[in-house]
Design an enzyme around this catalytic site. Sequence first.
Site, PDB file in Angstrom:
ATOM      1  N   SER A  51       0.869  -1.540   0.149  1.00 43.22           N
ATOM      2  CA  SER A  51      -0.042   0.437  -0.146  1.00 43.22           C
ATOM      3  C   SER A  51       0.870   1.386   0.265  1.00 43.22           C
ATOM      4  CB  SER A  51      -0.948  -0.180   1.365  1.00 43.22           C
ATOM      5  OG  SER A  51      -1.342   1.265   1.306  1.00 43.22           O
ATOM      6  N   TYR A 103      -1.845  -0.511  10.144  1.00 40.73           N
ATOM      7  CA  TYR A 103      -1.982  -0.752   9.124  1.00 40.73           C
ATOM      8  C   TYR A 103      -0.999  -0.340   8.032  1.00 40.73           C
ATOM      9  CZ  TYR A 103      -4.224  -1.324   4.520  1.00 40.73           C
ATOM     10  OH  TYR A 103      -3.852  -1.252   3.110  1.00 40.73           O
TER      11      TYR A 103
HETATM   12  N1  LIG Z   1      -8.864  -0.410  -1.887  1.00 40.21           N
HETATM   13  C1  LIG Z   1      -8.046   0.731  -1.766  1.00 40.21           C
HETATM   14  O1  LIG Z   1      -8.203   1.652  -1.377  1.00 40.21           O
HETATM   15  C2  LIG Z   1      -5.938  -0.330  -1.632  1.00 40.21           C
HETATM   16  C3  LIG Z   1      -5.530   0.593  -1.043  1.00 40.21           C
HETATM   17  C4  LIG Z   1      -4.208   0.146  -0.890  1.00 40.21           C
HETATM   18  C5  LIG Z   1      -3.714  -0.503  -1.283  1.00 40.21           C
HETATM   19  N2  LIG Z   1      -4.152  -1.903  -1.188  1.00 40.21           N
HETATM   20  C6  LIG Z   1      -4.945  -3.379  -0.867  1.00 40.21           C
HETATM   21  O2  LIG Z   1      -5.822  -4.358  -1.682  1.00 40.21           O
HETATM   22  C7  LIG Z   1      -5.591  -4.934  -1.178  1.00 40.21           C
HETATM   23  C8  LIG Z   1      -7.186  -5.273  -0.913  1.00 40.21           C
HETATM   24  O3  LIG Z   1      -7.569  -6.219  -2.118  1.00 40.21           O
HETATM   25  P1  LIG Z   1      -9.226  -5.971  -1.829  1.00 40.21           P
HETATM   26  O4  LIG Z   1      -9.998  -4.804  -1.744  1.00 40.21           O
HETATM   27  O5  LIG Z   1      -9.612  -6.335  -3.776  1.00 40.21           O
HETATM   28  O6  LIG Z   1      -9.092  -7.223  -0.885  1.00 40.21           O
HETATM   29  P2  LIG Z   1     -11.116  -7.794  -0.177  1.00 40.21           P
HETATM   30  O7  LIG Z   1     -10.504  -7.209   0.827  1.00 40.21           O
HETATM   31  O8  LIG Z   1     -11.849  -7.444  -0.630  1.00 40.21           O
HETATM   32  O9  LIG Z   1     -10.254  -9.509   0.112  1.00 40.21           O
HETATM   33  C9  LIG Z   1     -10.121  -9.509  -1.531  1.00 40.21           C
HETATM   34  C10 LIG Z   1     -10.436 -11.457  -0.994  1.00 40.21           C
HETATM   35  O10 LIG Z   1      -9.877 -12.067   0.420  1.00 40.21           O
HETATM   36  C11 LIG Z   1     -10.361 -12.485   1.160  1.00 40.21           C
HETATM   37  N3  LIG Z   1     -10.110 -13.074   2.628  1.00 40.21           N
HETATM   38  C12 LIG Z   1      -9.586 -11.920   3.850  1.00 40.21           C
HETATM   39  N4  LIG Z   1      -8.866 -12.427   4.122  1.00 40.21           N
HETATM   40  C13 LIG Z   1      -8.510 -13.736   4.344  1.00 40.21           C
HETATM   41  C14 LIG Z   1      -8.133 -14.453   5.095  1.00 40.21           C
HETATM   42  N5  LIG Z   1      -7.645 -13.977   5.994  1.00 40.21           N
HETATM   43  N6  LIG Z   1      -7.977 -15.711   4.395  1.00 40.21           N
HETATM   44  C15 LIG Z   1      -7.968 -15.606   3.236  1.00 40.21           C
HETATM   45  N7  LIG Z   1      -9.073 -15.424   2.056  1.00 40.21           N
HETATM   46  C16 LIG Z   1      -9.243 -13.675   3.152  1.00 40.21           C
HETATM   47  C17 LIG Z   1     -11.157 -12.221   0.451  1.00 40.21           C
HETATM   48  O11 LIG Z   1     -12.641 -12.340   1.417  1.00 40.21           O
HETATM   49  C18 LIG Z   1     -11.685 -11.589  -0.501  1.00 40.21           C
HETATM   50  O12 LIG Z   1     -12.549 -12.504  -1.586  1.00 40.21           O
HETATM   51  C19 LIG Z   1      -5.686  -5.193   0.777  1.00 40.21           C
HETATM   52  O13 LIG Z   1      -4.102  -5.884   0.193  1.00 40.21           O
HETATM   53  C20 LIG Z   1      -4.965  -3.658   0.948  1.00 40.21           C
HETATM   54  O14 LIG Z   1      -4.259  -3.944   1.877  1.00 40.21           O
HETATM   55  C21 LIG Z   1      -5.862  -1.125  -1.318  1.00 40.21           C
END
Ligand SMILES: NC(=O)c1ccc[n+]([C@@H]2O[C@H](COP(=O)([O-])OP(=O)(O)OC[C@H]3O[C@@H](n4cnc5c(N)ncnc54)[C@H](O)[C@@H]3O)[C@@H](O)[C@H]2O)c1
Length: 274
Positions: free
Chosen positions: A147, A161
């Site tokens: 991130s 975080y």
């Molecule tokens: N959305 C943003 O603005 C942003 C910004 C910076 C970084 N990120 C990073 O992007 C990533 C998130 O992407 P997203 O929002 O598409 O993902 P999300 O949080 O929707 O999760 C993706 C999938 O991971 C699964 N999951 C959650 N916890 C789990 C676990 N313990 N074991 C197995 N599966 C699990 C969920 O069921 C989901 O289907 C993260 O690493 C987040 O920190 C997001």
Amino acid sequence: MTRQDIPEFAPMLRLDGKAFVVLGAGQGIGEQSAHALAQCGARVLCVDSNEARARAIAEATRGVPCVADVTSRADIQKVFAMAASEFGNRLDGIVDVVGIGVGKTLETLDDSSWQRQFDLVVGHAFLAIQMGAPLLVPGASIVLVGSMAGSWVRGGELLAYASAKAALHHLARGAAQDLAPRRIRVNVVAPGLTRTPRLLDANDEEFWQSQAAEIPLGRAGSPSDIASAILFLASPMATHITGVVLPVDGGAGIGMLRPMAKSASRPATAPGRS
Ligand SMILES: NC(=O)c1ccc[n+]([C@@H]2O[C@H](COP(=O)([O-])OP(=O)(O)OC[C@H]3O[C@@H](n4cnc5c(N)ncnc54)[C@H](O)[C@@H]3O)[C@@H](O)[C@H]2O)c1
């Protein structure tokens, strides 16, 4: 290769016959990454703690579903045992997308939520690298989703975080050094604000518009923007890139430099914002 040799660039994006594990493949960035890898010919073990999501993405990408909680060592062991048996004891890449914020401040963070934050962001990446690396073949690639919060200082509800994401970025660099002798690359894609399903549920359109105004390219990212960078780093296109944190943030990081540039003209003792 001599100075005159020109390689075929386009086939370098093909991943035919290659095998990947995607952790958190069920929705958002993970879902798009599984599609990106599969469209380029890879077979994907689609790992998610949500069974319905794991099955849906595996069906959509002709991959293999795997239900596991990536924060559990036993479950990660199960994931790579399954990958070994599905793909013949070899693996070409691991993509780890999981990372959820606990959303507590310096005043409200207790020991267990601090620990939980590190389990949710960086613990599983360590487990996946440790247990997945023995299966990875020379030329394989690990891509972690970090991130911009891990690259720029963040307090408030992002304190734990951002600290965990910074640790994740550093883990990638160290593992890149350790695995380089085996020609295994480790990189991070660091999204800026991205319109993932979870954030779309939590925020209204007014929020997205106000944030877009702060982003040089004029919009938040989409999960496919992030998956494109993951695909690049996972592919032979990036064969000489390891240990990098690649921002995919619409240029938001450029803006982060502004306070530093200003502080350069202040006396050295003045408190800087960066
Ligand atoms: N959305 C943003 O603005 C942003 C910004 C910076 C970084 N990120 C990073 O992007 C990533 C998130 O992407 P997203 O929002 O598409 O993902 P999300 O949080 O929707 O999760 C993706 C999938 O991971 C699964 N999951 C959650 N916890 C789990 C676990 N313990 N074991 C197995 N599966 C699990 C969920 O069921 C989901 O289907 C993260 O690493 C987040 O920190 C997001």
